[in-house]
Design an enzyme around this catalytic site. Structure first.
Site, PDB file in Angstrom:
ATOM      1  CE  LYS A  22      -1.664   1.613   4.054  1.00  0.00           C
ATOM      2  NZ  LYS A  22      -1.382   3.031   4.337  1.00  0.00           N
ATOM      3  CG  ASN A  23       2.339   2.580   3.535  1.00  0.00           C
ATOM      4  OD1 ASN A  23       1.180   2.926   3.251  1.00  0.00           O
ATOM      5  ND2 ASN A  23       2.723   2.314   4.757  1.00  0.00           N
ATOM      6  NE  ARG A 121       0.400  10.564   9.881  1.00  0.00           N
ATOM      7  CZ  ARG A 121      -0.082   9.516   9.212  1.00  0.00           C
ATOM      8  NH1 ARG A 121      -1.183   8.946   9.615  1.00  0.00           N
ATOM      9  NH2 ARG A 121       0.524   9.058   8.146  1.00  0.00           N
ATOM     10  NE  ARG A 398      -6.841   4.490   5.666  1.00  0.00           N
ATOM     11  CZ  ARG A 398      -6.030   5.067   6.548  1.00  0.00           C
ATOM     12  NH1 ARG A 398      -6.422   5.266   7.783  1.00  0.00           N
ATOM     13  NH2 ARG A 398      -4.829   5.452   6.202  1.00  0.00           N
TER      14      ARG A 398
HETATM   15  C1  EPZ Z   1       4.224   6.902   6.093  1.00  0.00           C
HETATM   16  O1  EPZ Z   1       3.455   7.920   6.699  1.00  0.00           O
HETATM   17  C2  EPZ Z   1       3.301   5.698   6.011  1.00  0.00           C
HETATM   18  N1  EPZ Z   1       2.141   6.031   5.183  1.00  0.00           N
HETATM   19  C3  EPZ Z   1       2.864   5.310   7.419  1.00  0.00           C
HETATM   20  O2  EPZ Z   1       2.063   4.142   7.307  1.00  0.00           O
HETATM   21  C4  EPZ Z   1       4.099   4.980   8.233  1.00  0.00           C
HETATM   22  O3  EPZ Z   1       3.709   4.671   9.565  1.00  0.00           O
HETATM   23  C5  EPZ Z   1       5.044   6.189   8.242  1.00  0.00           C
HETATM   24  O4  EPZ Z   1       5.363   6.554   6.890  1.00  0.00           O
HETATM   25  C6  EPZ Z   1       6.333   5.915   8.980  1.00  0.00           C
HETATM   26  O5  EPZ Z   1       6.965   4.826   8.403  1.00  0.00           O
HETATM   27  C7  EPZ Z   1       2.261   5.974   3.837  1.00  0.00           C
HETATM   28  O6  EPZ Z   1       3.313   5.686   3.310  1.00  0.00           O
HETATM   29  C8  EPZ Z   1       1.027   6.275   3.045  1.00  0.00           C
HETATM   30  P1  EPZ Z   1       6.293  10.291   8.204  1.00  0.00           P
HETATM   31  P2  EPZ Z   1       4.021   9.445   6.728  1.00  0.00           P
HETATM   32  O7  EPZ Z   1       6.168  11.532   7.410  1.00  0.00           O
HETATM   33  O8  EPZ Z   1       4.726   9.725   5.462  1.00  0.00           O
HETATM   34  C9  EPZ Z   1       6.195  13.525  11.673  1.00  0.00           C
HETATM   35  C10 EPZ Z   1       0.183   2.810   7.676  1.00  0.00           C
HETATM   36  O9  EPZ Z   1      -0.269   2.300   8.721  1.00  0.00           O
HETATM   37  N2  EPZ Z   1       6.127  14.528  10.599  1.00  0.00           N
HETATM   38  O10 EPZ Z   1       7.523   9.460   8.090  1.00  0.00           O
HETATM   39  O11 EPZ Z   1       2.908  10.330   7.134  1.00  0.00           O
HETATM   40  C11 EPZ Z   1       4.881  12.745  11.776  1.00  0.00           C
HETATM   41  O12 EPZ Z   1       3.952  13.445  12.585  1.00  0.00           O
HETATM   42  C12 EPZ Z   1       0.673   4.231   7.694  1.00  0.00           C
HETATM   43  O13 EPZ Z   1       0.308   2.216   6.579  1.00  0.00           O
HETATM   44  C13 EPZ Z   1       6.243  15.870  10.907  1.00  0.00           C
HETATM   45  O14 EPZ Z   1       6.407  16.247  12.070  1.00  0.00           O
HETATM   46  O15 EPZ Z   1       5.065   9.317   7.919  1.00  0.00           O
HETATM   47  C14 EPZ Z   1       5.306  11.470  12.424  1.00  0.00           C
HETATM   48  O16 EPZ Z   1       5.362  11.653  13.840  1.00  0.00           O
HETATM   49  C15 EPZ Z   1       0.473   4.906   9.050  1.00  0.00           C
HETATM   50  N3  EPZ Z   1       6.154  16.794   9.924  1.00  0.00           N
HETATM   51  C16 EPZ Z   1       6.725  11.246  11.882  1.00  0.00           C
HETATM   52  O17 EPZ Z   1       7.152  12.512  11.357  1.00  0.00           O
HETATM   53  C17 EPZ Z   1       5.971  16.435   8.609  1.00  0.00           C
HETATM   54  O18 EPZ Z   1       5.918  17.328   7.734  1.00  0.00           O
HETATM   55  C18 EPZ Z   1       6.788  10.209  10.761  1.00  0.00           C
HETATM   56  O19 EPZ Z   1       5.989  10.677   9.736  1.00  0.00           O
HETATM   57  C19 EPZ Z   1       5.849  15.063   8.303  1.00  0.00           C
HETATM   58  C20 EPZ Z   1       5.929  14.126   9.306  1.00  0.00           C
END
Ligand code: EPZ
Length: 417
Positions: A22-23, A121, A398
């Site tokens: 998915k990701n 997020r 999802r």
């Molecule tokens: C991706 O989400 C995945 N989703 C998530 O999978 C996964 O848990 C995550 O990466 C971490 O591996 C998809 O790929 C669609 P991040 P993403 O940006 O990109 C903070 C699932 O269950 N952050 O690496 O949103 C954020 O709040 C989903 O399949 C900021 O602060 O993850 C989080 O605490 C859930 N500012 C951390 O970084 C930003 O601008 C990691 O987020 C962006 C993120």
């Protein structure tokens, strides 16, 4: 409102194939906007998040068809640069369309993606990075309007956190920017490498994916391609958790075992016997697991946050105590309340949770509140005594393709009613 009915304590046995990731599929579908031609995406999982992406692509003017695992997107007809709130809300990760719309048209307008169950997020890293590529972003009461008045240009971008989504947005947006973009402290997840492979097959020039520093040389134009999505490492980890929760023995085919290093070592610490045979993983679980000392989630290649919930569920009945530390998301223990209803002994304090294994979980009526939490409740139900019903399948659908069919095929008593 459908729900799953699970009659537990049936050892899982047999073999199955793992769905496409998915990701990996979601950012690739967004990136398909860039080429203005036809992209054929194989091994694409049939999920509500994938149809959410397809709906956004169609709204923007693309021609999208999807049948038995192959999604075809022709982005020739792109005619809009705005994504309405209704479509943004449908899929949390729709922020990934920002870089693609900017890269293709130089403009994008969308509302801030809602936070989701596991945390606010934020998208500050996305917006800051795209501004460094030349985007002008105006926040107008929750809707942001992006333009690139002087075009997009390469930049040296250093991420304060290796955000997966921010890394993907930058890679996509920088493909056709003028000059070279270097991303330092980039995410290293396998999905980043898969996106790079897709972009390069469209004629982009992306190097270093998976190594923490990604370099994108801007090119004039991209062309269509066909690409096969990598296997879903989290779906694989979930099926292994379901197996271990029942003391089962299964063979997972069509995996990339090297994507699961940190996960497989936890299973081995629990007393499971893991055997890698090419692209298959064969795992034999003991009747009762030994609790691993600590599970701390980290950016790849560390233990993935998405596997924390199903793994916590599987060791709720293990022998011993496990300390969980959730370093990635603020609120990722929503599954604990359901596990407690099933007799688990888990205490949560902020990002830390302590699980003391109990002899046996018992079935209960539980409700999922997020995607991986749904997987956790199913994992626990399979190993519990008696009947468990799981509500909240909109979250499950999802990210998992017919998981009840897969589990039934492995001998689990799981029905969707
Ligand atoms: C991706 O989400 C995945 N989703 C998530 O999978 C996964 O848990 C995550 O990466 C971490 O591996 C998809 O790929 C669609 P991040 P993403 O940006 O990109 C903070 C699932 O269950 N952050 O690496 O949103 C954020 O709040 C989903 O399949 C900021 O602060 O993850 C989080 O605490 C859930 N500012 C951390 O970084 C930003 O601008 C990691 O987020 C962006 C993120």
């Amino acid at each position: 409102m459908s729900r799953l009915v699970i009659d537990g304590m049936k050892r899982l046995r047999g073999e199955t194939c793992v769905q496409g990731s998915k990701n990996s599929a979601l950012p690739i579908l967004a990136a398909a906007l860039l080429c203005g031609e036809e992209s054929i995406i194989h091994n694409c999982p049939d999920l509500s998040d994938v149809s959410g992406s397809a709906n956004i692509l169609r709204y923007l003017g693309c021609n999208v068809s999807f049948s038995n695992g192959t999604l075809v997107c022709d982005s020739r007809g792109l005619c809009r640069t705005d994504i309405p709130n209704s479509l943004m809300r449908e899929m949390r990760s729709s922020i990934i369309f920002l870089g693609a719309l900017l890269g293709r048209t130089g403009a994008a307008q969308m509302s801030f993606p809602g936070g989701c169950e596991i945390g606010p997020r934020p998208i500050d890293l996305h917006l800051k990075a795209l501004s460094e590529l030349g985007a002008d972003i105006k926040d107008e009461h929750g809707v942001f309007r992006c333009t690139a008045p002087n075009g997009l240009h390469g930049a040296n971008i250093s991420l304060s956190f290796p955000s997966v989504g921010a890394t993907e947005n930058i890679m996509i947006c920088a493909c056709t920017a003028e000059g070279t973009t270097v991303i330092t402290n980039a995410a290293r997840e396998p999905e980043i490498c898969d996106l790079a492979d897709y972009l390069n097959s469209c004629g982009a020039s992306v190097s270093g994916a998976g190594e923490g520093t990604v370099i994108i040389e801007g090119v004039q134009k991209l062309h269509g391609t066909s690409h096969s999505v990598i296997p879903d490492r989290i779906a694989a980890a979930t099926l292994l958790s379901c197996c271990a929760s029942t003391g089962g023995r299964i063979r997972l085919n069509r995996t990339i075992p090297s994507h699961l290093g940190a996960v497989l070592s936890i299973f081995e610490e629990c007393g499971c016997d893991v055997d890698i045979q090419g692209s298959s993983i064969v795992m034999d679980s003991p009747h009762r697991l030994s609790a691993p000392k600590i599970v701390r989630t980290m950016p790849y290649p560390g233990f993935p946050t998405d596997a924390q919930a199903p793994v916590m569920a599987m060791i709720a009945g293990a022998r011993g105590t496990t300390l969980f530390v959730e370093n990635i998301f603020e609120n990722r223990y929503l599954h604990v309340s359901g596990l407690l209803r099933m007799g688990a002994n888990i205490k949560v304090e902020g990002r830390v949770a302590v699980s003391q294994g109990v002899e046996l979980l018992h079935g209960a009526e539980v409700e999922a509140m997020d995607l991986r939490g749904a997987a956790a409740l199913i994992t626990a139900g399979l190993g519990a005594e008696g009947r468990t019903t799981v509500e909240g399948l909109k979250y499950l659908d999802r990210g998992y393709e017919n998981i009840e069919v897969t589990l039934s095929g492995l001998g689990g008593e799981v029905r969707r009613v």
